[in-house]
Design a protein around this motif. Sequence first.
Motif, PDB file in Angstrom:
ATOM      1  N   VAL A   1       0.899   6.964  -6.442  1.00 53.84           N
ATOM      2  CA  VAL A   1       0.743   5.825  -7.369  1.00 53.84           C
ATOM      3  C   VAL A   1       1.371   6.093  -8.729  1.00 53.84           C
ATOM      4  O   VAL A   1       1.767   5.160  -9.431  1.00 53.84           O
ATOM      5  CB  VAL A   1      -0.742   5.414  -7.570  1.00 53.84           C
ATOM      6  CG1 VAL A   1      -1.312   4.802  -6.316  1.00 53.84           C
ATOM      7  CG2 VAL A   1      -1.574   6.572  -8.081  1.00 53.84           C
TER       8      VAL A   1
ATOM      9  N   PRO B   1      -3.398   9.380 -10.187  1.00 55.89           N
ATOM     10  CA  PRO B   1      -4.216   8.929  -9.067  1.00 55.89           C
ATOM     11  C   PRO B   1      -5.701   8.786  -9.431  1.00 55.89           C
ATOM     12  O   PRO B   1      -6.360   7.827  -9.002  1.00 55.89           O
ATOM     13  CB  PRO B   1      -4.007  10.022  -8.015  1.00 55.89           C
ATOM     14  CG  PRO B   1      -2.663  10.582  -8.317  1.00 55.89           C
ATOM     15  CD  PRO B   1      -2.479  10.471  -9.801  1.00 55.89           C
ATOM     16  N   GLU B   2      -6.224   9.698 -10.272  1.00 56.01           N
ATOM     17  CA  GLU B   2      -7.663   9.627 -10.616  1.00 56.01           C
ATOM     18  C   GLU B   2      -7.987   8.360 -11.401  1.00 56.01           C
ATOM     19  O   GLU B   2      -9.118   7.870 -11.370  1.00 56.01           O
ATOM     20  CB  GLU B   2      -8.098  10.828 -11.485  1.00 56.01           C
ATOM     21  CG  GLU B   2      -7.766  12.205 -10.934  1.00 56.01           C
ATOM     22  CD  GLU B   2      -6.297  12.583 -11.102  1.00 56.01           C
ATOM     23  OE1 GLU B   2      -5.820  12.565 -12.246  1.00 56.01           O
ATOM     24  OE2 GLU B   2      -5.628  12.862 -10.077  1.00 56.01           O
TER      25      GLU B   2
ATOM     26  N   GLU C   1       0.844  -1.200   0.000  1.00 61.17           N
ATOM     27  CA  GLU C   1       0.000   0.000   0.000  1.00 61.17           C
ATOM     28  C   GLU C   1       0.872   1.241   0.000  1.00 61.17           C
ATOM     29  O   GLU C   1       1.824   1.325   0.782  1.00 61.17           O
ATOM     30  CB  GLU C   1      -0.879   0.015   1.239  1.00 61.17           C
ATOM     31  CG  GLU C   1      -2.080  -0.889   1.098  1.00 61.17           C
ATOM     32  CD  GLU C   1      -3.092  -0.642   2.193  1.00 61.17           C
ATOM     33  OE1 GLU C   1      -3.520   0.514   2.375  1.00 61.17           O
ATOM     34  OE2 GLU C   1      -3.429  -1.621   2.879  1.00 61.17           O
TER      35      GLU C   1
ATOM     36  N   ALA D   1      -6.168   5.467 -11.121  1.00 61.72           N
ATOM     37  CA  ALA D   1      -5.569   4.267 -10.510  1.00 61.72           C
ATOM     38  C   ALA D   1      -6.660   3.335  -9.966  1.00 61.72           C
ATOM     39  O   ALA D   1      -7.594   3.790  -9.317  1.00 61.72           O
ATOM     40  CB  ALA D   1      -4.635   4.680  -9.373  1.00 61.72           C
TER      41      ALA D   1
ATOM     42  N   SER E   1      -6.287   1.136  -7.629  1.00 56.64           N
ATOM     43  CA  SER E   1      -6.102   0.926  -6.188  1.00 56.64           C
ATOM     44  C   SER E   1      -4.837   1.677  -5.784  1.00 56.64           C
ATOM     45  O   SER E   1      -4.195   2.321  -6.604  1.00 56.64           O
ATOM     46  CB  SER E   1      -5.909  -0.566  -5.860  1.00 56.64           C
ATOM     47  OG  SER E   1      -4.594  -0.978  -6.226  1.00 56.64           O
ATOM     48  N   ASN E   2      -4.477   1.574  -4.500  1.00 58.48           N
ATOM     49  CA  ASN E   2      -3.188   2.139  -4.076  1.00 58.48           C
ATOM     50  C   ASN E   2      -2.212   1.016  -3.725  1.00 58.48           C
ATOM     51  O   ASN E   2      -1.308   1.200  -2.912  1.00 58.48           O
ATOM     52  CB  ASN E   2      -3.362   3.102  -2.902  1.00 58.48           C
ATOM     53  CG  ASN E   2      -3.840   2.398  -1.652  1.00 58.48           C
ATOM     54  OD1 ASN E   2      -4.421   1.306  -1.743  1.00 58.48           O
ATOM     55  ND2 ASN E   2      -3.606   2.979  -0.501  1.00 58.48           N
TER      56      ASN E   2
ATOM     57  N   MET F   1      -2.151   7.408  -2.051  1.00 60.63           N
ATOM     58  CA  MET F   1      -2.751   7.534  -3.384  1.00 60.63           C
ATOM     59  C   MET F   1      -1.988   8.510  -4.283  1.00 60.63           C
ATOM     60  O   MET F   1      -1.818   8.268  -5.473  1.00 60.63           O
ATOM     61  CB  MET F   1      -4.212   7.978  -3.226  1.00 60.63           C
ATOM     62  CG  MET F   1      -5.092   7.568  -4.357  1.00 60.63           C
ATOM     63  SD  MET F   1      -4.881   5.826  -4.800  1.00 60.63           S
ATOM     64  CE  MET F   1      -6.253   5.479  -5.773  1.00 60.63           C
ATOM     65  N   GLU F   2      -1.460   9.603  -3.662  1.00 56.70           N
ATOM     66  CA  GLU F   2      -0.791  10.601  -4.514  1.00 56.70           C
ATOM     67  C   GLU F   2       0.541  10.082  -5.065  1.00 56.70           C
ATOM     68  O   GLU F   2       1.121  10.684  -5.962  1.00 56.70           O
ATOM     69  CB  GLU F   2      -0.607  11.943  -3.782  1.00 56.70           C
ATOM     70  CG  GLU F   2       0.243  11.882  -2.510  1.00 56.70           C
ATOM     71  CD  GLU F   2      -0.577  11.623  -1.243  1.00 56.70           C
ATOM     72  OE1 GLU F   2      -1.689  11.041  -1.356  1.00 56.70           O
ATOM     73  OE2 GLU F   2      -0.099  11.967  -0.144  1.00 56.70           O
TER      74      GLU F   2
ATOM     75  N   SER G   1      -5.200  -4.120  -9.601  1.00 56.28           N
ATOM     76  CA  SER G   1      -6.570  -4.179  -9.075  1.00 56.28           C
ATOM     77  C   SER G   1      -6.974  -5.633  -8.918  1.00 56.28           C
ATOM     78  O   SER G   1      -6.813  -6.450  -9.831  1.00 56.28           O
ATOM     79  CB  SER G   1      -7.520  -3.372  -9.950  1.00 56.28           C
ATOM     80  OG  SER G   1      -8.138  -4.139 -10.881  1.00 56.28           O
TER      81      SER G   1
END
Length: 314
Positions: A171, A208-209, A165, A211, A213-214, A168-169, A178
């Motif tokens: 990725v 990020p938009e 993990e 992606a 998943s993270n 998010m920013e 996924s």
Amino acid sequence: MLAMARRVTKAVIPAAGLGTRFLPATKAIPKEMLPVVDRPAIQYVVEEAAGAGLTDLLMVTGRNKTPLENHFDRVAELEETLAQRGDEEKLAAVRAPQELADMHYLRQGNPLGLGHAVLRAHQHVGNDSFGVLLGDDIIVGGDELMREMIRVHEATGASVIAVQEVPMEDVRSYGVVSPRLVDGEPERVDGFRWPCVRLAELVEKPEPEQAPSNLAVLGRYVLRPEVFDVLEQTAPGRGGEIQLTDALQVLAKNPDIGGGVIALVFDGRRYDTGNKLDYVKANLELASQHPNIGAELRAWLRENIDQLAGPPEA
Ligand code: UTP
């Protein structure tokens, strides 16, 4: 799907990247040779592979990579001098790298991407499943991770990749996965030390938009040989490079080709030594644990942490 895996003993260590994020340090030496505490970063990776039972190692090298080969070779003159001096400790340190594994080397030629580096290993690996360890990634406790990934592969017949993990920013710096969903839930594969999920999709360095998943791909893989056929057919993707992620995407979407792809969600520490900040962090963590200098470094850090000045204010 029948588990049809044989014991995994081979690994490929791609180490042919240009290392542009670490210039000028990497102008004349490969980034894998930058020392982390008292040994080059690549030695940790080879120690990890050997610790996981991967003893037939193929390093894919490129420009300026002679020092890598020299590091895992004998240096008779130096050994003799140390032996004459009776300096057993240094002698053992000099000999350790060459005793770790059976090392093989291959030049990548053009650095056309990680997928291309792996594809170049086809002839050496043949029709066996194999590990891939990126030469610039240091994973604390990585031999246990790799051993567990091999177990997952041997139990399921799937290719296995390690993920972690990330915020998010971040990725956009990674390959992102996924999970396959069953009744809206990730399809888990139980019975292993870390959570494992079957994958539906992988995307290389998404915004990020976009992606899915993270869960970001780390530099550790156990792959079925079918990946070579897929890589042969993989056109250059992002950045004009042949992306390993694109080939894994095909395997994930077509489990009939190579048994699908499983992601193991690792929660340990990992450092990308090709990245300056991670490199310094790796040095700090491993130096803090070092039997000779760890205690002193930790005391120094505690004493000085508040005095470490940032850049002068503009
Ligand atoms: P990186 O994404 O870190 O690229 O490669 P890089 O070229 O090494 O470094 P920067 O971005 O210019 O700083 C990930 C891994 O894939 C290997 C690298 O050696 C590293 O282990 N690689 C990459 C190859 O072996 N060949 C390639 O053509 C590209």
